[in-house]
Design a protein around this motif. Sequence first.
Motif, PDB file in Angstrom:
ATOM      1  N   LYS A 158       2.842  12.404  -7.404  1.00  0.00           N
ATOM      2  CA  LYS A 158       2.901  13.119  -6.129  1.00  0.00           C
ATOM      3  C   LYS A 158       4.033  14.146  -6.169  1.00  0.00           C
ATOM      4  N   TYR A 163       0.721  20.455  -4.408  1.00  0.00           N
ATOM      5  CA  TYR A 163      -0.076  20.514  -3.182  1.00  0.00           C
ATOM      6  C   TYR A 163      -0.458  21.924  -2.753  1.00  0.00           C
ATOM      7  N   SER A 218      -4.219   7.042  -7.648  1.00  0.00           N
ATOM      8  CA  SER A 218      -4.275   6.646  -6.231  1.00  0.00           C
ATOM      9  C   SER A 218      -4.286   5.138  -6.037  1.00  0.00           C
ATOM     10  N   THR A 220      -5.093   3.674  -3.062  1.00  0.00           N
ATOM     11  CA  THR A 220      -6.288   3.324  -2.282  1.00  0.00           C
ATOM     12  C   THR A 220      -7.506   3.203  -3.202  1.00  0.00           C
ATOM     13  N   THR A 257      -4.391   7.226   1.236  1.00  0.00           N
ATOM     14  CA  THR A 257      -3.554   6.611   2.264  1.00  0.00           C
ATOM     15  C   THR A 257      -3.815   7.250   3.627  1.00  0.00           C
TER      16      THR A 257
HETATM   17  N1  PMP Z   1      -5.178  12.565  -4.490  1.00  0.00           N
HETATM   18  C1  PMP Z   1      -4.227  13.321  -3.916  1.00  0.00           C
HETATM   19  C2  PMP Z   1      -4.011  14.706  -4.414  1.00  0.00           C
HETATM   20  C3  PMP Z   1      -3.447  12.795  -2.875  1.00  0.00           C
HETATM   21  O1  PMP Z   1      -2.498  13.532  -2.295  1.00  0.00           O
HETATM   22  C4  PMP Z   1      -3.698  11.479  -2.419  1.00  0.00           C
HETATM   23  C5  PMP Z   1      -2.893  10.911  -1.282  1.00  0.00           C
HETATM   24  N2  PMP Z   1      -1.696  10.353  -1.730  1.00  0.00           N
HETATM   25  C6  PMP Z   1      -4.689  10.724  -3.057  1.00  0.00           C
HETATM   26  C7  PMP Z   1      -5.405  11.297  -4.089  1.00  0.00           C
HETATM   27  C8  PMP Z   1      -4.892   9.280  -2.694  1.00  0.00           C
HETATM   28  O2  PMP Z   1      -3.812   8.537  -3.172  1.00  0.00           O
HETATM   29  P1  PMP Z   1      -3.307   7.204  -2.451  1.00  0.00           P
HETATM   30  O3  PMP Z   1      -4.498   6.355  -2.305  1.00  0.00           O
HETATM   31  O4  PMP Z   1      -2.308   6.611  -3.368  1.00  0.00           O
HETATM   32  O5  PMP Z   1      -2.747   7.629  -1.139  1.00  0.00           O
END
Ligand code: PMP
Length: 314
Positions: A158, A163, A218, A220, A257
């Motif tokens: 992250k 982003y 991820s 989730t 999330t």
């Molecule tokens: N891909 C991206 C680019 C994200 O920002 C997120 C959110 N964190 C996810 C996938 C899903 O990840 P997670 O389930 O860990 O939130």
Amino acid sequence: MKHPTYLWWNGELRRWEDATIHVTELGWSTVGAVFEGIRAYAAADGGDLSVFRLREHLERLERSMRLVRLKLDYSLDDLTEAILDLLHANGTREDTYIRPLAYTADTSGKRFAQLGNTAALLINTAPMPSHLLSGETGTAKISSWRRISEDVMPPRIKNLSNYRNGQLANFEAHLDGYDTALLLNRQGTVAEGPGSCVMMVVGGALITPDVGSSILESITRDALLTLAREELGIPVVERPIDRTELYVADEVFTCGTAAEISPIVSVDKYQIGSGEIGPITRRLERVFVDVLRGGESRYAHWRTPVPTVATASV
Ligand code: PMP
């Protein structure tokens, strides 16, 4: 603006309005920033709050920091305590988003090429109601932007700078009248959404791009694959997915999330299944809600209860 009373900044609880920095700190300080997005859910019976997969999120924060060469000055136990303290101090009772952000302090005038910068660490929270089982659906567009690839930026962590890629894709999708974008990777297979992973159901199996498809690792995604396999007893497959497979899939949804489970009913104007939330998506949503809100004791290890009595602050 309504906000919680406290946030956590560099080792201590601070009143929200006292947590300020000088305006010249803006800019390069965040180029190297990494963050986490974590959720706490209220129990189904209206009881205590618990944080979902807190340890895994903190482990990913540690990996993110390691990858961008930021030093983490706290143990994961310290950070666990900090987050629980913060939620407790704020008297948080409702579904909440928790965002730890590690950024380079003291970069003013030094541009970005400085190694060994001091990492500052901020944790703030904001109410975030769940939309699980709300019946909301969305439409998706395959973006003309490709998902960043491993040889440009590290998709698996992250990294805040990642982003911009998803933001451009979402701008395009929204201007074109869609709810969200889905990005292909450099190989031309499906990667993920701007802030979520993507899954499809075909012939009763749950299929999602493998971690080598330029996706975030991820939490989730991992939880839903486990629940589909263990609780729904359906096969799960992690492999590259072609764009046209999505067009003819029985069900499609994004997950994350913030996204939780977000059913997608059309991709590039191809109707998915019956154009409504599919049966496996629905079943998965039900199980997921149970796990998040404590109705399911088998997954208690995924929930960290927020104590009603404060632990010592770090
Ligand atoms: N891909 C991206 C680019 C994200 O920002 C997120 C959110 N964190 C996810 C996938 C899903 O990840 P997670 O389930 O860990 O939130």
